[in-house]
Design a protein around this motif. Structure first.
Motif, mmCIF file in Angstrom:
data_model
loop_
_atom_site.group_PDB
_atom_site.id
_atom_site.type_symbol
_atom_site.label_atom_id
_atom_site.label_comp_id
_atom_site.label_asym_id
_atom_site.label_seq_id
_atom_site.Cartn_x
_atom_site.Cartn_y
_atom_site.Cartn_z
ATOM 1 N N HIS A 276 -1.717 -3.985 20.473
ATOM 2 C CA HIS A 276 -2.992 -3.744 20.667
ATOM 3 C C HIS A 276 -3.827 -2.516 20.391
ATOM 4 N N PHE A 277 -3.523 -1.726 19.489
ATOM 5 C CA PHE A 277 -4.183 -0.896 18.853
ATOM 6 C C PHE A 277 -5.341 -0.782 18.647
ATOM 7 N N SER A 278 -6.309 0.351 18.662
ATOM 8 C CA SER A 278 -7.285 0.317 19.297
ATOM 9 C C SER A 278 -7.822 1.099 18.649
ATOM 10 N N LEU A 279 -9.601 2.180 18.905
ATOM 11 C CA LEU A 279 -9.786 2.879 18.277
ATOM 12 C C LEU A 279 -10.420 2.203 16.732
ATOM 13 N N ASN A 280 -11.051 3.320 15.698
ATOM 14 C CA ASN A 280 -10.943 3.553 14.542
ATOM 15 C C ASN A 280 -9.971 2.632 13.438
ATOM 16 N N PHE A 281 -10.260 2.166 12.117
ATOM 17 C CA PHE A 281 -9.920 2.496 10.895
ATOM 18 C C PHE A 281 -9.021 3.618 10.588
ATOM 19 N N PRO A 282 -8.138 4.026 10.527
ATOM 20 C CA PRO A 282 -8.315 5.740 10.554
ATOM 21 C C PRO A 282 -8.033 5.391 8.742
ATOM 22 N N ILE A 283 -9.036 6.747 7.894
ATOM 23 C CA ILE A 283 -9.607 6.915 6.514
ATOM 24 C C ILE A 283 -7.978 7.041 5.743
ATOM 25 N N GLN A 284 -6.911 7.097 6.259
ATOM 26 C CA GLN A 284 -6.260 7.956 5.313
ATOM 27 C C GLN A 284 -5.127 7.125 4.904
ATOM 28 N N ASN B 187 9.041 -7.940 21.766
ATOM 29 C CA ASN B 187 8.025 -7.385 22.767
ATOM 30 C C ASN B 187 7.671 -5.477 22.942
ATOM 31 N N LEU B 188 8.254 -5.234 22.033
ATOM 32 C CA LEU B 188 7.857 -3.483 21.635
ATOM 33 C C LEU B 188 6.520 -2.965 22.196
ATOM 34 N N THR B 189 6.484 -2.353 22.877
ATOM 35 C CA THR B 189 5.785 -1.131 23.968
ATOM 36 C C THR B 189 5.092 -0.024 23.050
ATOM 37 N N GLY B 190 4.183 0.535 23.458
ATOM 38 C CA GLY B 190 3.515 2.197 23.385
ATOM 39 C C GLY B 190 3.498 2.664 22.047
ATOM 40 N N GLU B 191 3.658 3.725 21.115
ATOM 41 C CA GLU B 191 2.606 4.229 20.374
ATOM 42 C C GLU B 191 3.869 4.312 19.396
ATOM 43 N N LEU B 192 3.418 4.283 17.680
ATOM 44 C CA LEU B 192 4.326 4.524 16.789
ATOM 45 C C LEU B 192 4.831 6.339 17.181
ATOM 46 N N HIS B 193 6.140 5.886 17.086
ATOM 47 C CA HIS B 193 6.854 7.304 17.127
ATOM 48 C C HIS B 193 6.259 8.026 15.723
ATOM 49 N N SER B 194 6.116 9.441 15.777
ATOM 50 C CA SER B 194 5.469 10.051 14.241
ATOM 51 C C SER B 194 6.959 10.721 13.908
ATOM 52 N N SER B 195 8.288 10.108 14.265
ATOM 53 C CA SER B 195 9.968 10.182 13.180
ATOM 54 C C SER B 195 9.915 9.598 12.124
ATOM 55 N N LEU B 196 8.517 8.305 12.523
ATOM 56 C CA LEU B 196 8.610 7.070 11.013
ATOM 57 C C LEU B 196 8.375 7.128 10.107
ATOM 58 N N LYS B 197 7.713 9.195 9.834
ATOM 59 C CA LYS B 197 7.140 9.030 8.880
ATOM 60 C C LYS B 197 8.156 9.616 7.713
ATOM 61 N N LEU C 11 6.203 -2.782 6.372
ATOM 62 C CA LEU C 11 6.467 -2.388 7.566
ATOM 63 C C LEU C 11 5.847 -3.400 8.201
ATOM 64 N N ASP C 12 6.693 -3.655 9.225
ATOM 65 C CA ASP C 12 5.608 -5.257 9.895
ATOM 66 C C ASP C 12 6.119 -5.538 10.888
ATOM 67 N N VAL C 13 5.846 -4.466 11.887
ATOM 68 C CA VAL C 13 5.055 -4.664 13.642
ATOM 69 C C VAL C 13 4.671 -5.242 13.913
ATOM 70 N N SER C 14 4.951 -6.511 12.966
ATOM 71 C CA SER C 14 3.327 -7.617 14.146
ATOM 72 C C SER C 14 3.337 -8.007 15.651
ATOM 73 N N GLU C 15 2.564 -8.893 16.276
ATOM 74 C CA GLU C 15 3.206 -9.430 17.370
ATOM 75 C C GLU C 15 4.491 -9.610 18.202
ATOM 76 N N ASN C 16 2.958 -7.222 18.374
ATOM 77 C CA ASN C 16 4.625 -6.914 19.766
ATOM 78 C C ASN C 16 2.758 -6.809 20.836
ATOM 79 N N ASN C 17 3.397 -5.400 21.524
ATOM 80 C CA ASN C 17 2.632 -4.876 22.459
ATOM 81 C C ASN C 17 2.548 -3.544 22.068
ATOM 82 N N LEU C 18 2.484 -3.234 20.968
ATOM 83 C CA LEU C 18 1.432 -2.139 20.398
ATOM 84 C C LEU C 18 0.680 -1.460 20.573
#
Length: 633
Positions: free
Chosen positions: A356-364, A307-317, A325-332
């Motif tokens: 709940h990821f939104s906006l565009n498919f990032p070109i990166q 039941n994880l929420t919020g955004e992926l923190h940039s420290s993961l980079k 990387l599998d974060v499926s089936e959460n509320n991110l």
């Protein structure tokens, strides 16, 4: 041959009955016939031999053959045995203490992967001090084997899948000080693991999956090189991780399918050697903690179904070695970070579905040239799919270099052994839950065989990028339930490895490309509920797809839909072809009916009686003869 001391025919494709003449070789010390196709009853092997060498025979390996029957008590004649491997056969029946009563020098025993039952009395004291006991699937239970208390030299112990239904006694955990490998998985062992001060100098691999261990984990387990506790009832993670004890060589931590609640503890810096972390299918909530970015060596991070929420923190980079990387089936939520493509260029598996990821498919993300499995389905992505998909160079290859991938992921090299110790296990397998041909499947180590893209159930628009036709190795493509428009790329038939294609419930128009019929491996096709038109191809195996693959396209026609296409039928009557109806059609119907009646009356009124009644037939023939004579005159 009586002077032969060692004989090895390992993996030589030997067939037929297991030979017995080796017992007549009086100097033979070692016999290795493992990994062949030998059969017959094991009792014949002992009964038909004189075993003149029984006082020198030390090592017997008959593992991984097709040997049957019960282990005879006559095996005790080989009283000098040190190493006995009978695993991986079809042996059955009971093994009691009398079978092993003469083996005072035995140090390595492997009876696993048979149908044996080990029935030892509770007071049994084995005559040997084994260093390795591998008894998987040997039905030791239901009580925990008390005779293990006498084994003080054990380095390797496997009693998995033994129908044990008991708590683990306190004395047993102290034996971990000498163990390098412990496997007690797939039993019904219960209770909490006691918090006792132990030193684990060998950095053991501890495999306790599929039991009923509960409560919190004791900190001494952080000294292991691998800790596998999936499918138990562990409920607390904080006290285990946040005790300021360093985990010097912990490579794998698998706590999936437990009852862990609350937030993920923010104290991962002590596990800096970690390679595989799996916390999937728990009840974790809150944000992904910043300290996870300290896991710089991490190759797999699996957090799905929490039941994880919020955004992926940039420290993961900082986790630049991630392969999965599998974060499926959460509320991110929020954007899919561009740094995934910029920093994690070793990724083979990226699964972010069901968030709940939104906006565009990032070109990166197109920088992920090694990506094989990309799943962004069931999010809120919008705008167009980028045209740089042909940068997924791994998907452009028709085959996967399994050996190279295996080395990369599981580290089969000396360096890993130096870091994690001689008993380090890479028992953990990458797995992923994936919708395959419309059905959800779990794939084990999918990076060896599967290449797939799933962007379904978003709000993506624009056309299907034509660059997708260069992904020659892709086996599954799902773009369904979006707002895609335009035509299906005409060269989609280039995807010769494709087994599943789902473009349903979009706004696609135009004809179905005939090149699709060239895909001989295509077993699942869904083009339903679009605006496609024209005739459905019938070439090759295309006619095997049912109507459900094409329904909801009102301008499609063909045999699959049982719907004729314009020009399928021609008529013999010009008036009908020109649309003639009314009086003319009535006239022609009457004419054809009267002709039929006239034929019937004429035939049965004249010709019929001539054929049936003999006097009429004779009279008619005489008339024809007279008529012919008169004409000739």
């Amino acid at each position: 041959m009586n002077s032969l001391e060692q004989f090895s025919a390992y993996m030589n494709r030997l067939q037929g009955k297991i030979p017995s003449f080796f017992g007549n070789m009086c100097r033979l010390r070692t016999l290795d016939l493992s990994n062949n196709k030998l059969n017959g009853e094991i009792s014949h092997f002992f009964q038909n031999s004189s075993w003149c060498n029984r006082h020198v025979f030390q090592n017997l390996d008959l593992s991984h053959n097709q040997i049957t029957g019960k282990i005879p008590e006559s095996i005790i004649l080989l009283s000098e045995l040190e190493d006995l491997h009978l695993d991986g056969n079809s042996l059955e029946g009971e093994v009691t203490e009398s079978h092993l009563s003469s083996f005072s020098k035995l140090y390595d025993l492997d009876l696993s992967q048979n149908s044996l039952s080990l029935r030892f009395v509770s007071s049994w004291v084995p005559p040997f001090q084994a260093t390795s006991l591998t008894l998987a699937s040997c039905k030791l239970g239901p009580s925990f084997p008390g005779w293990l208390q006498t084994q003080n030299s054990l380095r390797w112990l496997d009693i998995s899948d033994n129908e044990l239904n008991d708590s683990v006694p306190a004395w047993f955990w102290k034996k971990l000080q000498n163990l390098g490998w412990l496997n007690m998985s797939h039993n019904n062992l219960n209770g909490a693991i006691p918090d006792i001060p132990l030193k684990l100098p060998y950095g053991p691999s501890i495999i306790l999956n599929s039991n009923q261990f509960e409560g919190a984990l004791p900190p001494f387990l952080l000294q292991a090189s691998g800790l596998f506790l999936s499918q138990n009832t562990i409920s607390d993670l904080h006290s285990f991780l946040c005790n300021q004890i360093i985990a010097p060589n912990l490579a794998t931590l698998d706590l999936s399918n437990n009852h862990i609640t609350a937030q993920i503890p923010d104290c991962w810096q002590s596990l800096h050697q970690l390679l595989f972390l799996d916390l999937s299918e728990n009840k974790l909530s809150g944000n992904i903690p910043i300290s996870m970015g300290k896991l710089a060596k991490l190759e797999a991070l699996v957090l799905r179904k929490n039941n994880l929420t919020g955004e992926l923190h940039s420290s993961l980079k900082n986790c630049t070695n991630l392969i999965m990387l599998d974060v499926s089936e959460n509320n991110l939520s929020g954007r899919i970070p561009s740094w995934i493509g910029e920093s994690m260029q070793q990724l083979r598996i990226l699964n972010m579905q069901g968030n709940h990821f939104s906006l565009n498919f990032p070109i990166q993300l197109c920088y992920l040239r090694h990506i094989q499995l990309l799943n962004l389905s069931r999010n809120k992505l919008s705008k167009a799919i980028p045209t740089c998909l042909n940068n997924f160079t791994a998907m452009a290859e028709k085959s996967i270099n399994r050996t190279q991938t295996q080395r990369l992921i599981y580290g089969y090299n000396i360096t890993y052994r130096e870091i994690y110790g001689p008993f380090a296990s890479f028992y953990y397998q990458l797995d992923i839950t994936w919708v395959w041909k419309g059905v959800e499947h779990v794939f084990r180590d999918p990076q060896y065989s599967l290449m797939s893209i799933d962007l379904s159930c978003n709000d993506l628009n624009g056309e299907i990028p034509k660059e997708v036709v260069y992904l020659f190795g892709i086996v599954s493509l799902n773009l369904s339930r979006n707002n895609l428009s335009g035509e299906i790329p005409s060269e989609i038939g280039n995807l010769s490895s494709l087994e599943s294609l789902d473009l349903s419930r979009n706004h696609l128009h135009g004809r179905i490309p005939s090149s699709l019929s060239q895909l001989d491996f295509l077993g699942k096709l869904d083009l339903s509920y679009n605006y496609l038109s024209g005739r459905i191809p019938l070439e090759r195996h295309f006619q095997t797809f049912e109507a459900s693959s094409f329904e909801g396209n009102i301008d499609l026609c063909g045999e699959q839909l049982n719907k004729s296409c314009p020009g399928d039928h021609t008529t013999a009557k010009p008036e009908e072809a020109a649309g003639g109806d009314g009086d003319d059609s009535v006239f022609y119907e009457a004419l054809y009916m009267s002709m039929g009646v006239g034929f019937f009356v004429g035939f049965w009124g004249l010709i019929g009686p001539i054929l049936i009644w003999k006097p009429w037939r004779i009279g008619y023939l005489r008339f024809l003869n007279r008529l012919t004579t008169e004409i000739q005159l």
